[in-house]
Write an enzyme that holds these catalytic residues in place. Structure first.
Site, PDB file in Angstrom:
ATOM      1  N   ASN A  16       0.840  -1.213   0.000  1.00 15.20           N
ATOM      2  CA  ASN A  16       0.000   0.000   0.000  1.00 15.20           C
ATOM      3  C   ASN A  16       0.869   1.255   0.000  1.00 15.20           C
ATOM      4  O   ASN A  16       0.535   2.241  -0.668  1.00 15.20           O
ATOM      5  CB  ASN A  16      -0.944  -0.001   1.205  1.00 15.20           C
ATOM      6  CG  ASN A  16      -2.187  -0.819   0.921  1.00 15.20           C
ATOM      7  OD1 ASN A  16      -3.012  -0.440   0.096  1.00 15.20           O
ATOM      8  ND2 ASN A  16      -2.309  -1.963   1.584  1.00 15.20           N
ATOM      9  N   ARG A  93       1.276  -2.053  14.705  1.00 11.47           N
ATOM     10  CA  ARG A  93       1.343  -1.696  16.132  1.00 11.47           C
ATOM     11  C   ARG A  93       0.110  -0.863  16.438  1.00 11.47           C
ATOM     12  O   ARG A  93      -0.246   0.022  15.643  1.00 11.47           O
ATOM     13  CB  ARG A  93       2.564  -0.816  16.458  1.00 11.47           C
ATOM     14  CG  ARG A  93       3.883  -1.328  15.980  1.00 11.47           C
ATOM     15  CD  ARG A  93       4.391  -2.532  16.707  1.00 11.47           C
ATOM     16  NE  ARG A  93       4.554  -2.345  18.141  1.00 11.47           N
ATOM     17  CZ  ARG A  93       4.790  -3.357  18.988  1.00 11.47           C
ATOM     18  NH1 ARG A  93       4.819  -4.591  18.540  1.00 11.47           N
ATOM     19  NH2 ARG A  93       4.953  -3.130  20.263  1.00 11.47           N
ATOM     20  N   HIS A 111      -7.753  -0.508   6.194  1.00 11.78           N
ATOM     21  CA  HIS A 111      -8.110  -1.756   6.862  1.00 11.78           C
ATOM     22  C   HIS A 111      -8.819  -2.665   5.851  1.00 11.78           C
ATOM     23  O   HIS A 111      -9.686  -2.199   5.104  1.00 11.78           O
ATOM     24  CB  HIS A 111      -9.024  -1.459   8.055  1.00 11.78           C
ATOM     25  CG  HIS A 111      -9.413  -2.689   8.814  1.00 11.78           C
ATOM     26  ND1 HIS A 111      -8.543  -3.334   9.678  1.00 11.78           N
ATOM     27  CD2 HIS A 111     -10.548  -3.420   8.805  1.00 11.78           C
ATOM     28  CE1 HIS A 111      -9.140  -4.404  10.170  1.00 11.78           C
ATOM     29  NE2 HIS A 111     -10.364  -4.482   9.658  1.00 11.78           N
ATOM     30  N   GLU A 145     -10.038   4.054  19.593  1.00  7.09           N
ATOM     31  CA  GLU A 145     -10.551   2.690  19.510  1.00  7.09           C
ATOM     32  C   GLU A 145     -10.058   2.064  18.197  1.00  7.09           C
ATOM     33  O   GLU A 145     -10.093   2.729  17.143  1.00  7.09           O
ATOM     34  CB  GLU A 145     -12.082   2.739  19.527  1.00  7.09           C
ATOM     35  CG  GLU A 145     -12.731   1.462  19.945  1.00  7.09           C
ATOM     36  CD  GLU A 145     -14.250   1.589  19.952  1.00  7.09           C
ATOM     37  OE1 GLU A 145     -14.920   0.599  19.657  1.00  7.09           O
ATOM     38  OE2 GLU A 145     -14.756   2.694  20.237  1.00  7.09           O
ATOM     39  N   ASP A 147      -9.588   0.404  14.715  1.00 10.39           N
ATOM     40  CA  ASP A 147     -10.379   0.268  13.488  1.00 10.39           C
ATOM     41  C   ASP A 147     -11.719   1.014  13.563  1.00 10.39           C
ATOM     42  O   ASP A 147     -12.719   0.591  12.966  1.00 10.39           O
ATOM     43  CB  ASP A 147     -10.577  -1.212  13.118  1.00 10.39           C
ATOM     44  CG  ASP A 147      -9.242  -1.901  12.871  1.00 10.39           C
ATOM     45  OD1 ASP A 147      -8.321  -1.235  12.368  1.00 10.39           O
ATOM     46  OD2 ASP A 147      -9.110  -3.085  13.200  1.00 10.39           O
ATOM     47  N   ALA A 175      -7.839  -3.847  -4.652  1.00 11.18           N
ATOM     48  CA  ALA A 175      -8.736  -2.697  -4.420  1.00 11.18           C
ATOM     49  C   ALA A 175      -8.079  -1.693  -3.474  1.00 11.18           C
ATOM     50  O   ALA A 175      -8.216  -0.474  -3.668  1.00 11.18           O
ATOM     51  CB  ALA A 175     -10.060  -3.189  -3.853  1.00 11.18           C
ATOM     52  N   GLU A 176      -7.350  -2.181  -2.470  1.00 14.17           N
ATOM     53  CA  GLU A 176      -6.669  -1.268  -1.530  1.00 14.17           C
ATOM     54  C   GLU A 176      -5.719  -0.344  -2.286  1.00 14.17           C
ATOM     55  O   GLU A 176      -5.618   0.849  -1.978  1.00 14.17           O
ATOM     56  CB  GLU A 176      -5.872  -2.069  -0.485  1.00 14.17           C
ATOM     57  CG  GLU A 176      -6.737  -2.847   0.487  1.00 14.17           C
ATOM     58  CD  GLU A 176      -5.894  -3.550   1.554  1.00 14.17           C
ATOM     59  OE1 GLU A 176      -5.043  -2.906   2.168  1.00 14.17           O
ATOM     60  OE2 GLU A 176      -6.108  -4.762   1.762  1.00 14.17           O
TER      61      GLU A 176
HETATM   62  C1  GAR Z   1      -3.090  -4.678   4.002  1.00 12.88           C
HETATM   63  O1  GAR Z   1      -4.035  -5.608   3.535  1.00 12.88           O
HETATM   64  C2  GAR Z   1      -3.714  -3.764   5.033  1.00 12.88           C
HETATM   65  O2  GAR Z   1      -5.043  -3.440   4.744  1.00 12.88           O
HETATM   66  C3  GAR Z   1      -3.617  -4.600   6.278  1.00 12.88           C
HETATM   67  O3  GAR Z   1      -2.364  -5.224   6.195  1.00 12.88           O
HETATM   68  C4  GAR Z   1      -2.002  -5.372   4.825  1.00 12.88           C
HETATM   69  C5  GAR Z   1      -0.661  -4.714   4.637  1.00 12.88           C
HETATM   70  O4  GAR Z   1      -0.139  -4.985   3.375  1.00 12.88           O
HETATM   71  N1  GAR Z   1      -3.752  -3.804   7.438  1.00 12.88           N
HETATM   72  C6  GAR Z   1      -4.304  -4.231   8.556  1.00 12.88           C
HETATM   73  O5  GAR Z   1      -4.731  -5.345   8.705  1.00 12.88           O
HETATM   74  C7  GAR Z   1      -4.354  -3.185   9.653  1.00 12.88           C
HETATM   75  N2  GAR Z   1      -5.199  -3.634  10.716  1.00 12.88           N
HETATM   76  P1  GAR Z   1       1.017  -4.089   2.762  1.00 12.88           P
HETATM   77  O6  GAR Z   1       2.139  -4.058   3.804  1.00 12.88           O
HETATM   78  O7  GAR Z   1       1.446  -4.813   1.526  1.00 12.88           O
HETATM   79  O8  GAR Z   1       0.445  -2.731   2.486  1.00 12.88           O
END
Ligand code: GAR
Length: 216
Positions: A16, A93, A111, A145, A147, A175-176
């Site tokens: 990301n 973290r 998320h 809190e 998420d 999609a992210e």
């Molecule tokens: C992603 O899917 C992100 O949405 C998730 O970790 C992955 C990181 O991938 N984040 C969480 O679960 C946060 N609670 P990346 O390091 O390749 O971006």
């Protein structure tokens, strides 16, 4: 108007972060990535950042006696790079209320679920166990809190027969990579603003978000 100066916090792969860096390399993108900070020495994303000429800083949480000291070091690194907005991108973290207050409404996260469903870990396993037919990803402002926080943008992703947690994760990750740059752009352009714990999207931007994620 100058560009929004962004710092990105990662813990691992950093795909990301890479999507944000690549978006920000386009001259018309309204934000610039000033630095990438990782809390783990083995975070793969650090190499990507370095290869793209972006300061890549390790702030190893294990080197600090307390979370407060670790987070103070993260903030110092961000401030040293003139950052005024922070993106969490797979930063694993939990950030403390003090850090969230320091970066109030200047701290967002991505998320892998359609919040408020499936907060926390193992989102894809839980979505599959529930038999939901749509899931997705959310970019939101960070609150104390986990998420929870004003939602900037979301993308819905179908669950397909035979999906495994890995296949679903991969579809959502694609999609992210589109959603996070879009969300950051809207904020940087002043088209996504927190008002009373809701993000208000400027009327002229509603179409863009819908178009990007309409069924194709
Ligand atoms: C992603 O899917 C992100 O949405 C998730 O970790 C992955 C990181 O991938 N984040 C969480 O679960 C946060 N609670 P990346 O390091 O390749 O971006």
């Amino acid at each position: 108007m100058g560009k929004l100066k962004v710092g990105i916090l990662i813990s691992g792969r950093g795909s990301n972060m890479a999507a944000l860096v690549e978006a920000a390399q386009k001259p018309e993108f309204p934000a610039e990535v000033r630095c990438v900070v990782a809390n783990r020495p083995d975070a793969k994303g650090l190499d990507f950042a370095r290869q793209h000429g972006i300061p890549a800083i390790l702030v190893d949480h294990k080197a600090y006696a307390s979370k407060a000291e670790f987070e103070a070091a993260v903030t110092d690194a961000l401030v040293a790079h003139d950052v005024d907005f922070v993106c969490l991108a797979g930063f694993m973290r939990i950030v403390s209320p003090g850090f969230i207050e320091r970066w109030h409404n200047r701290l967002i996260n991505i998320h892998p679920s359609l919040l408020p469903s499936y907060k926390g870990l193992h989102t894809h396993e839980r979505a599959l166990a529930d038999g939901v037919k749509l899931t997705g990803c959310t970019v939101h402002f960070v609150r104390a809190e986990m998420d929870v926080g004003p939602i900037v943008a979301q993308a819905a992703v179908p669950v397909i027969a035979g999906d495994t947690p890995d296949s679903l994760a991969a579809r959502i990750l694609t999609a992210e990579h589109r959603l996070y740059p879009l969300a950051l752009r809207l904020i940087a352009e002043g088209k996504a603003t927190v008002r009373g714990e809701i993000v208000e999207i400027a009327p002229n931007a509603v179409d863009e978000t819908a178009r990007l994620f309409s069924a194709r």
